[in-house]
Design an enzyme around this catalytic site. Structure first.
Site, PDB file in Angstrom:
ATOM      1  N   ASP A 132       0.825  -1.197   0.000  1.00 52.50           N
ATOM      2  CA  ASP A 132       0.000   0.000   0.000  1.00 52.50           C
ATOM      3  C   ASP A 132       0.866   1.257   0.000  1.00 52.50           C
ATOM      4  O   ASP A 132       1.900   1.321   0.680  1.00 52.50           O
ATOM      5  CB  ASP A 132      -0.891   0.000   1.249  1.00 52.50           C
ATOM      6  CG  ASP A 132      -1.773   1.212   1.334  1.00 52.50           C
ATOM      7  OD1 ASP A 132      -2.723   1.311   0.536  1.00 52.50           O
ATOM      8  OD2 ASP A 132      -1.515   2.075   2.196  1.00 52.50           O
ATOM      9  N   GLU A 158       1.553  -0.370  -4.998  1.00 54.76           N
ATOM     10  CA  GLU A 158       0.674   0.749  -5.353  1.00 54.76           C
ATOM     11  C   GLU A 158       1.578   1.949  -5.596  1.00 54.76           C
ATOM     12  O   GLU A 158       2.012   2.609  -4.651  1.00 54.76           O
ATOM     13  CB  GLU A 158      -0.328   1.036  -4.235  1.00 54.76           C
ATOM     14  CG  GLU A 158      -1.296   2.147  -4.607  1.00 54.76           C
ATOM     15  CD  GLU A 158      -2.168   2.605  -3.443  1.00 54.76           C
ATOM     16  OE1 GLU A 158      -3.253   3.138  -3.696  1.00 54.76           O
ATOM     17  OE2 GLU A 158      -1.745   2.444  -2.275  1.00 54.76           O
TER      18      GLU A 158
END
Length: 536
Positions: free
Chosen positions: A210, A260
């Site tokens: 993330d 990401e």
């Protein structure tokens, strides 16, 4: 339907996989308490096998106060009790693997929860303590330290600093409940490598990272001047050493990373995909494209070109747990792709148009070389839901002063059975987010019985994608096509044509129509906003 157990030797599975994102809280409720859980996922594994996906990516299922949907992790080695237990997670990983489906977990390196033992100890220990060195604590500016330490703006808006009663401020690029970790501290690095081993030891095949470009910070935490190079907290060179050490851990398990990585600079983006760093990174430029042939083609070309030098496969994503659902986004007159500021209450949407385009986009994305990600409910054609303001839980809404509806609209519990309470989500009580009126019309059981449904389209496309080796070939070749039409060929004469123009178009020479997102015209032409797969 029973899948096939995985072959351990298939180490390159991730290069052409179809990966399904599971937002556990909203997938399926196994114990009837209104919240999705691991029991619900285990019960729906046959559905996922029938759908035809190769892996499941789970958004954080760890112990968390859920201040930001689980991205505020209090303990990576414990499953949140709302979702189940560690033993259930281990069973789910093993059962999915027996059915031919791998598991990817989510790691959030930038921050932890304010309920994490490290942060609680840091708050208790006070200014100047070793415990605070694991985070970014600073004295404030101004006469009495009443001004935040710098001028940064948080990812959810507002200042990313919160002041404690003892006078010190701590940094949180996201919500105040998500204090940022200090990645210059060796304990932070060691802990995350141990967490990776913990989950690889339990059989996971990969890790999604993330906010992968945010963890490293300029130690001085200076004010930010636009255009400054290097940026004080985005895409700093220090990150690459971190990910090289992670890759060394993953390689011991044949584990895979997907990052990401939101970066407009192609040269900077591709650095994360060097052979000793991340295996893949999300291609968010494709997700951000409006429904426009020229811009989509440019995005596809640029994506393939930037991945080619490092030999990494591209990834294709139409939506996820953070963005407006595809059928809604494509059905808006001001469609300019993904943008939080365009997610306004009451925005007019033509769902018929959006659905037609979403069906075509599904065949487009599934025909491209590389890995494709599907977000739960995408295969059902779910629209974005408007959540009553008083029931919105996403901190993005409150941090925006109530102007942004946040991301809850794409996180509404799935409809499984049209005639069951709460559309078969499994609850005997109101689900944690309300399902809008008419939600049952999208139920999986109805769509499974309808050969023309979105679910049937996805099942057919994924089956063809898996069965035909041509879809696993490298690259594509563009074919001559009319303005507003995308047409390309993959291996073994497989062709994809997408009509984004204003009128039906002739199909190129072909042997057979394999699959179409909608019916062709009586004369065999491809209608507007429709895609087709052909064999030569």
């Amino acid at each position: 339907m029973k899948g096939s157990p995985l072959e351990p030797a298939d180490r390159n599975w991730w290069r052409s996989a179809a990966i399904y994102q599971v937002y556990v809280r909203s997938f399926a409720d196994g114990d009837g308490d209104g919240t999705g859980d691991l029991a619900g996922v285990r019960a729906r594994l046959p559905y996922l096998v029938e759908l035809g996906v190769d892996a499941l990516w789970f958004t954080p299922w760890y112990l968390s106060p859920l201040a930001d949907g689980g991205y505020d992790v209090a303990d990576y080695r414990t499953i949140d009790p709302q979702f189940g237990t560690l033993a259930e997670a281990e069973k789910l990983i093993a059962e999915a693997r027996e059915l031919g489906i791998r598991t990817i977990v989510d790691i959030v390196p930038n921050h932890v929860s304010d309920q994490h033992p490290w942060f609680r100890a840091a708050v208790a220990a006070g200014p100047g303590s070793p415990e605070r060195e694991l985070f970014h604590f600073r004295a404030g500016r101004g006469r009495s330290g009443e001004i935040p330490p710098n001028d940064w703006v948080g990812e959810f808006g507002g200042t990313p600093w919160t002041r404690l009663p003892d006078g010190e401020w701590y940094l949180h690029l996201f919500a105040p409940e998500q204090p940022d970790l200090n990645w210059d501290h060796p304990a932070v690095r060691t802990e995350h490598e141990d967490v990776l081993r913990f989950w690889f030891d339990r059989g996971v095949a990969g890790v999604r990272i993330d906010s992968a470009v945010l963890p490293a910070k300029d130690p001085a935490l200076p004010d930010f001047t636009p255009g400054t190079d290097p940026h004080p907290y985005v895409d700093r060179d220090d990150l690459h050493d971190i990910y090289r050490s992670w890759r060394a851990v993953a390689d011991q398990y044949d584990g895979v990373f997907v990052g990401e990585v939101w970066l407009p600079d192609t040269e900077r983006f591709v650095r994360y995909l060097r052979p000793d760093e991340l295996h893949t990174a999300f291609n968010l430029s494709f997700l951000a494209c409006p429904w426009d042939a020229e811009r989509l083609r440019t995005s596809i070309d640029e994506t393939l070109a930037e991945h080619a030098p490092v030999g990494a496969p591209a990834t294709w994503v139409l939506c996820n747990h953070d963005v407006t659902r595809t059928v809604t986004r494509y059905g808006r007159a001001d469609d300019t792709g993904f943008a939080f500021e365009r997610k306004r209450f009451g925005t007019p949407t033509d769902l018929e148009l959006g659905t037609r385009r979403a069906r075509a986009a599904a065949l487009l994305s599934l025909a491209l070389p590389g890995t494709v990600y599907l977000y739960q409910g995408e295969e059902l054609g779910l629209p974005e839901a408007e959540i009553p303001r008083e029931l919105i839980q996403d901190p993005m809404h409150s941090r925006s002063g109530g102007t942004d509806p946040g991301r809850d609209g794409c996180r509404v519990p799935l409809p499984w059975a049209a005639d069951a309470p709460y559309a078969g989500f499994g609850s005997t009580v109101e689900p944690w987010l309300p399902q809008p009126p008419g939600w049952a019309a999208y139920a999986a059981d109805l769509q499974a019985a309808d050969p023309d449904s979105m679910l049937s389209l996805y099942r057919a496309a994924l089956a063809l994608r898996r069965a035909r080796p041509g879809f696993r070939s490298a690259g594509l070749t563009w074919l001559d096509a009319a303005p507003g039409v995308l047409a390309f060929e993959r291996g073994e004469g497989l062709r994809c044509v997408v009509n984004l123009s204003a009128a039906p178009v002739r199909l190129p020479a072909h042997g057979a129509v394999l699959l179409a997102s909608g019916p062709l015209t009586e004369g065999g032409r491809l209608p507007v906003d429709t895609a087709v797969w052909l064999s030569a």
